[in-house]
Design a protein around this motif. Structure first.
Motif, PDB file in Angstrom:
ATOM      1  N   ASP A 165       0.826  -1.212   0.000  1.00  4.20           N
ATOM      2  CA  ASP A 165       0.000   0.000   0.000  1.00  4.20           C
ATOM      3  C   ASP A 165       0.858   1.258   0.000  1.00  4.20           C
ATOM      4  OD1 ASP A 165      -2.225  -1.581   0.065  1.00  4.20           O
ATOM      5  OD2 ASP A 165      -2.473  -1.466   2.244  1.00  4.20           O
ATOM      6  N   SER A 166       0.224   2.365  -0.423  1.00  3.81           N
ATOM      7  CA  SER A 166       0.832   3.697  -0.392  1.00  3.81           C
ATOM      8  C   SER A 166      -0.069   4.611   0.424  1.00  3.81           C
ATOM      9  CB  SER A 166       1.003   4.259  -1.807  1.00  3.81           C
ATOM     10  OG  SER A 166       1.821   3.422  -2.592  1.00  3.81           O
ATOM     11  N   VAL A 167       0.506   5.691   0.934  1.00  3.49           N
ATOM     12  CA  VAL A 167      -0.254   6.662   1.717  1.00  3.49           C
ATOM     13  C   VAL A 167       0.098   8.061   1.217  1.00  3.49           C
ATOM     14  CG1 VAL A 167       1.514   6.758   3.527  1.00  3.49           C
ATOM     15  CG2 VAL A 167      -0.820   7.471   4.048  1.00  3.49           C
ATOM     16  N   ALA A 168      -0.925   8.918   1.120  1.00  2.67           N
ATOM     17  CA  ALA A 168      -0.736  10.315   0.706  1.00  2.67           C
ATOM     18  C   ALA A 168      -1.223  11.217   1.839  1.00  2.67           C
ATOM     19  CB  ALA A 168      -1.508  10.603  -0.574  1.00  2.67           C
ATOM     20  N   ALA A 169      -0.433  12.237   2.156  1.00  5.35           N
ATOM     21  CA  ALA A 169      -0.770  13.177   3.230  1.00  5.35           C
ATOM     22  C   ALA A 169      -0.674  14.601   2.691  1.00  5.35           C
ATOM     23  CB  ALA A 169       0.168  13.004   4.416  1.00  5.35           C
ATOM     24  N   ILE A 170      -1.569  15.476   3.168  1.00  3.94           N
ATOM     25  CA  ILE A 170      -1.619  16.881   2.749  1.00  3.94           C
ATOM     26  C   ILE A 170      -1.464  17.761   3.974  1.00  3.94           C
ATOM     27  CG2 ILE A 170      -2.996  18.674   1.640  1.00  3.94           C
ATOM     28  CD1 ILE A 170      -4.421  16.522   0.072  1.00  3.94           C
ATOM     29  N   CYS A 171      -0.615  18.790   3.851  1.00  5.01           N
ATOM     30  CA  CYS A 171      -0.407  19.764   4.922  1.00  5.01           C
ATOM     31  C   CYS A 171      -1.139  21.050   4.530  1.00  5.01           C
ATOM     32  CB  CYS A 171       1.092  20.026   5.118  1.00  5.01           C
ATOM     33  SG  CYS A 171       1.499  21.005   6.568  1.00  5.01           S
ATOM     34  N   TYR A 172      -2.163  21.420   5.307  1.00  2.00           N
ATOM     35  CA  TYR A 172      -2.963  22.599   5.001  1.00  2.00           C
ATOM     36  C   TYR A 172      -2.353  23.816   5.700  1.00  2.00           C
ATOM     37  CZ  TYR A 172      -6.449  19.333   3.263  1.00  2.00           C
ATOM     38  OH  TYR A 172      -7.100  18.356   2.550  1.00  2.00           O
ATOM     39  N   THR A 173      -1.722  24.688   4.913  1.00  2.00           N
ATOM     40  CA  THR A 173      -1.091  25.889   5.429  1.00  2.00           C
ATOM     41  C   THR A 173      -0.854  26.852   4.279  1.00  2.00           C
ATOM     42  OG1 THR A 173       0.862  26.761   6.570  1.00  2.00           O
ATOM     43  CG2 THR A 173       1.200  24.857   5.170  1.00  2.00           C
ATOM     44  N   ASN A 174      -0.723  28.137   4.624  1.00  2.00           N
ATOM     45  CA  ASN A 174      -0.374  29.144   3.622  1.00  2.00           C
ATOM     46  C   ASN A 174       1.128  29.373   3.536  1.00  2.00           C
ATOM     47  OD1 ASN A 174      -3.086  29.650   2.922  1.00  2.00           O
ATOM     48  ND2 ASN A 174      -3.318  31.068   4.662  1.00  2.00           N
ATOM     49  N   ALA A 175       1.870  28.752   4.442  1.00  2.00           N
ATOM     50  CA  ALA A 175       3.325  28.917   4.432  1.00  2.00           C
ATOM     51  C   ALA A 175       3.921  28.214   3.216  1.00  2.00           C
ATOM     52  CB  ALA A 175       3.925  28.365   5.718  1.00  2.00           C
ATOM     53  N   THR A 176       5.090  28.663   2.848  1.00  2.00           N
ATOM     54  CA  THR A 176       5.753  28.095   1.676  1.00  2.00           C
ATOM     55  C   THR A 176       6.922  27.197   2.044  1.00  2.00           C
ATOM     56  OG1 THR A 176       7.151  30.066   1.528  1.00  2.00           O
ATOM     57  CG2 THR A 176       5.122  30.060   0.235  1.00  2.00           C
ATOM     58  N   ASN A 177       7.364  27.280   3.282  1.00  2.00           N
ATOM     59  CA  ASN A 177       8.492  26.439   3.700  1.00  2.00           C
ATOM     60  C   ASN A 177       7.991  25.321   4.613  1.00  2.00           C
ATOM     61  OD1 ASN A 177       7.781  28.261   5.656  1.00  2.00           O
ATOM     62  ND2 ASN A 177       9.862  28.650   6.363  1.00  2.00           N
ATOM     63  N   VAL A 178       7.393  24.298   3.990  1.00  2.00           N
ATOM     64  CA  VAL A 178       6.813  23.173   4.712  1.00  2.00           C
ATOM     65  C   VAL A 178       7.856  22.063   4.823  1.00  2.00           C
ATOM     66  CG1 VAL A 178       4.951  21.482   4.775  1.00  2.00           C
ATOM     67  CG2 VAL A 178       4.532  23.772   3.856  1.00  2.00           C
ATOM     68  N   LYS A 179       7.931  21.459   5.995  1.00  2.00           N
ATOM     69  CA  LYS A 179       8.839  20.332   6.219  1.00  2.00           C
ATOM     70  C   LYS A 179       8.024  19.114   6.626  1.00  2.00           C
ATOM     71  CE  LYS A 179      12.648  23.320   7.686  1.00  2.00           C
ATOM     72  NZ  LYS A 179      13.628  23.634   8.759  1.00  2.00           N
ATOM     73  N   TRP A 180       8.462  17.923   6.135  1.00  2.00           N
ATOM     74  CA  TRP A 180       7.749  16.678   6.409  1.00  2.00           C
ATOM     75  C   TRP A 180       8.605  15.776   7.288  1.00  2.00           C
ATOM     76  CZ3 TRP A 180       2.784  15.573   5.541  1.00  2.00           C
ATOM     77  CH2 TRP A 180       2.087  16.361   4.627  1.00  2.00           C
ATOM     78  N   TYR A 181       7.917  15.068   8.198  1.00  2.00           N
ATOM     79  CA  TYR A 181       8.605  14.179   9.129  1.00  2.00           C
ATOM     80  C   TYR A 181       7.898  12.826   9.134  1.00  2.00           C
ATOM     81  CZ  TYR A 181      10.801  18.443  10.867  1.00  2.00           C
ATOM     82  OH  TYR A 181      11.494  19.614  10.958  1.00  2.00           O
ATOM     83  N   VAL A 182       8.686  11.762   8.956  1.00  2.00           N
ATOM     84  CA  VAL A 182       8.205  10.385   9.041  1.00  2.00           C
ATOM     85  C   VAL A 182       8.917   9.725  10.209  1.00  2.00           C
ATOM     86  CG1 VAL A 182       8.023   8.155   7.879  1.00  2.00           C
ATOM     87  CG2 VAL A 182       7.741  10.267   6.573  1.00  2.00           C
ATOM     88  N   ASP A 183       8.142   9.270  11.170  1.00  2.00           N
ATOM     89  CA  ASP A 183       8.699   8.698  12.398  1.00  2.00           C
ATOM     90  C   ASP A 183       9.658   9.703  13.053  1.00  2.00           C
ATOM     91  OD1 ASP A 183       8.601   6.632  14.227  1.00  2.00           O
ATOM     92  OD2 ASP A 183      10.418   5.696  13.470  1.00  2.00           O
ATOM     93  N   TYR A 184       9.257  10.977  13.029  1.00  2.00           N
ATOM     94  CA  TYR A 184       9.955  12.095  13.674  1.00  2.00           C
ATOM     95  C   TYR A 184      11.302  12.419  13.028  1.00  2.00           C
ATOM     96  CZ  TYR A 184       6.429  11.229  17.231  1.00  2.00           C
ATOM     97  OH  TYR A 184       5.244  11.036  17.876  1.00  2.00           O
ATOM     98  N   VAL A 185      11.554  11.918  11.831  1.00  2.00           N
ATOM     99  CA  VAL A 185      12.784  12.216  11.093  1.00  2.00           C
ATOM    100  C   VAL A 185      12.406  12.971   9.829  1.00  2.00           C
ATOM    101  CG1 VAL A 185      14.793  11.258   9.918  1.00  2.00           C
ATOM    102  CG2 VAL A 185      13.946  10.173  12.011  1.00  2.00           C
ATOM    103  N   GLN A 186      13.055  14.119   9.613  1.00  2.00           N
ATOM    104  CA  GLN A 186      12.737  14.919   8.428  1.00  2.00           C
ATOM    105  C   GLN A 186      13.121  14.152   7.166  1.00  2.00           C
ATOM    106  OE1 GLN A 186      14.363  18.867   8.447  1.00  2.00           O
ATOM    107  NE2 GLN A 186      13.648  19.345   6.386  1.00  2.00           N
ATOM    108  N   VAL A 187      12.223  14.169   6.162  1.00  2.00           N
ATOM    109  CA  VAL A 187      12.445  13.414   4.935  1.00  2.00           C
ATOM    110  C   VAL A 187      12.368  14.353   3.740  1.00  2.00           C
ATOM    111  CG1 VAL A 187      11.534  11.276   5.912  1.00  2.00           C
ATOM    112  CG2 VAL A 187       9.979  12.856   4.745  1.00  2.00           C
ATOM    113  N   SER A 188      12.867  13.855   2.626  1.00  2.00           N
ATOM    114  CA  SER A 188      12.802  14.560   1.350  1.00  2.00           C
ATOM    115  C   SER A 188      12.464  13.538   0.268  1.00  2.00           C
ATOM    116  CB  SER A 188      14.137  15.253   1.045  1.00  2.00           C
ATOM    117  OG  SER A 188      15.198  14.309   1.041  1.00  2.00           O
TER     118      SER A 188
END
Length: 400
Positions: A156-179
């Motif tokens: 399976d795959s999972v898609a997540a959306i971050c609702y914000t007006n900011a332009t510098n959004v950072k993503w974390y998987v298991d509390y580790v920043q990812v790219s």
């Protein structure tokens, strides 16, 4: 060319230059002042107005709201000699004065913006300083949404959306920043994260924005349930299995246990000679083995969510009542070793003697036998070839 942008930049540079010049003049004169670096606050955070060039012999530090230090706009004061604090009509319950004379404002609000005046009473006189505090509003923490929270590993795959007006959004998987990488994709606007082929180690998801440098505002945390397995099945028995066979005596106890790594916990089934048994536990015990209970057993481990199944097989056979004891190794006692060495040496000497005797006999026989050459014995030919003493040579001549 954007003239307004140039003028704005020039104005900021002039204000900064004026602030630096004013600070230098105040430092040189020993006049107290409020540090310009502390005159910016954030809504919801603590703000500290730092007093500079304060004298050590101060009797009282008092802070006022506005451009003058009157009793009507008095906030709070601190007296070092008596270590006492006093509040005034402008006190909101969030202000305090430190022992160094700094003003702290907890949970700053937008209406805290304005002028603040500090008065220092030294006993020989009073010094004042005024500064403008700007409390800025920060964007609220972002919201997050995911299309699934219960998934199957590597499927399976999972898609997540971050609702914000900011332009510098950072993503974390298991509390580790990812790219973005081979397994994850982040959209160009940084507001969407897709994890392809989720892993059992993808436990949590959240996003964060940095509207103010070094201050992160994190979204709620989404917990992921990633189902996996069963992995390899392990089988343990008593007595032990050797080459797929468990040998046990009739009437003895036999224990069998299966184990596997799986989420959720796996289901177990036992099959005996092709028939499904009623056992549904990982561990099965046969208290007294019967002849009917011998045969082929299969332990089946299944995950109801991933729909994966694995199994292990083995054979239970009756162990003979009397089993001859066979030494796995070859052992010789000390006395036998000595006799073996003696017999070996004597046998070697005997064989060597026979060989020597045969060789000697062979060469002795060859030396004693006369050779026959052309039907005449070699010795006889020699005697004929030599002239005999006292006889005349052919031709009538005698010996000399």
């Amino acid at each position: 060319m954007d003239l307004s942008r140039c003028r704005c930049r020039l104005w900021r540079e002039l204000v900064l230059l004026a602030s630096l010049l004013a600070r230098g003049i105040l430092q040189a004169s020993g006049q107290i002042y409020i540090s310009p670096d502390s005159l910016t606050g954030l809504k919801g955070f603590r703000t500290i107005l730092i007093l500079e060039n304060a004298t050590e012999d101060a009797r009282e530090y008092s802070w006022h709201r506005g451009t003058n230090g009157t009793a009507d706009n008095f906030i709070v004061s601190y007296k070092p000699p008596s270590h006492s604090w006093q509040t005034g009509p402008m006190y909101s319950g969030r202000e305090n004065v430190t022992k160094m004379g700094d003003l702290t404002i907890r949970r700053s609000e937008l209406n805290d913006t304005g002028n603040y005046t500090m008065r220092v009473d030294t006993g020989n006189g009073t010094q004042t300083a005024t500064g403008w505090l700007e409390v800025q509003d920060v964007e609220g923490k972002p919201d997050i949404w995911a299309n699934a929270s219960s998934l199957v590993e590597d499927m399976d795959s999972v898609a997540a959306i971050c609702y914000t007006n900011a332009t510098n959004v950072k993503w974390y998987v298991d509390y580790v920043q990812v790219s973005s990488n081979d397994r994850m994709t982040i959209s160009p606007d940084l507001k969407t994260l897709v994890i392809h082929r989720v892993s059992r180690y993808d436990r949590t998801l959240h996003c964060a924005i940095e509207s103010i440098p070094e201050i992160l505002q994190r979204s709620e945390i989404i917990s992921l349930t990633v189902n996996y397995g069963p992995d390899s099945v392990w089988l343990s028995t008593s007595p032990d299995i050797f080459k797929g066979v468990l040998s046990a005596k009739i009437g003895s106890q036999v224990m069998m246990e299966c184990s596997a790594t799986s989420k959720p916990s796996p289901r177990y089934q036992w099959i005996h000679n092709g028939s499904l048994l009623s056992f549904s536990e990982a561990s099965v015990t046969l208290p007294s083995l019967t002849l009917e209970q011998t045969g082929r057993y299969r332990c089946v481990v299944g995950n109801p969510v991933t729909q994966l199944t694995m199994y292990r097989e083995f054979q239970i056979q009756q162990q003979p009542q009397h089993i001859p004891v066979v030494n796995k190794g070859f052992y010789i006692s000390g006395a036998k070793v000595v006799w073996l060495i003696v017999f070996t040496v004597l046998g070697g000497v005997y064989v060597c003697g026979i060989l020597i005797y045969a060789l000697v006999s062979h060469f002795s026989t060859r030396c004693l036998l006369p050779r026959v050459e052309g039907g005449v014995l070699a010795g006889d030919w020699v005697s004929r070839a030599l002239p005999q003493e006292g006889k005349a040579k052919p031709g009538g001549e005698g010996t000399s």
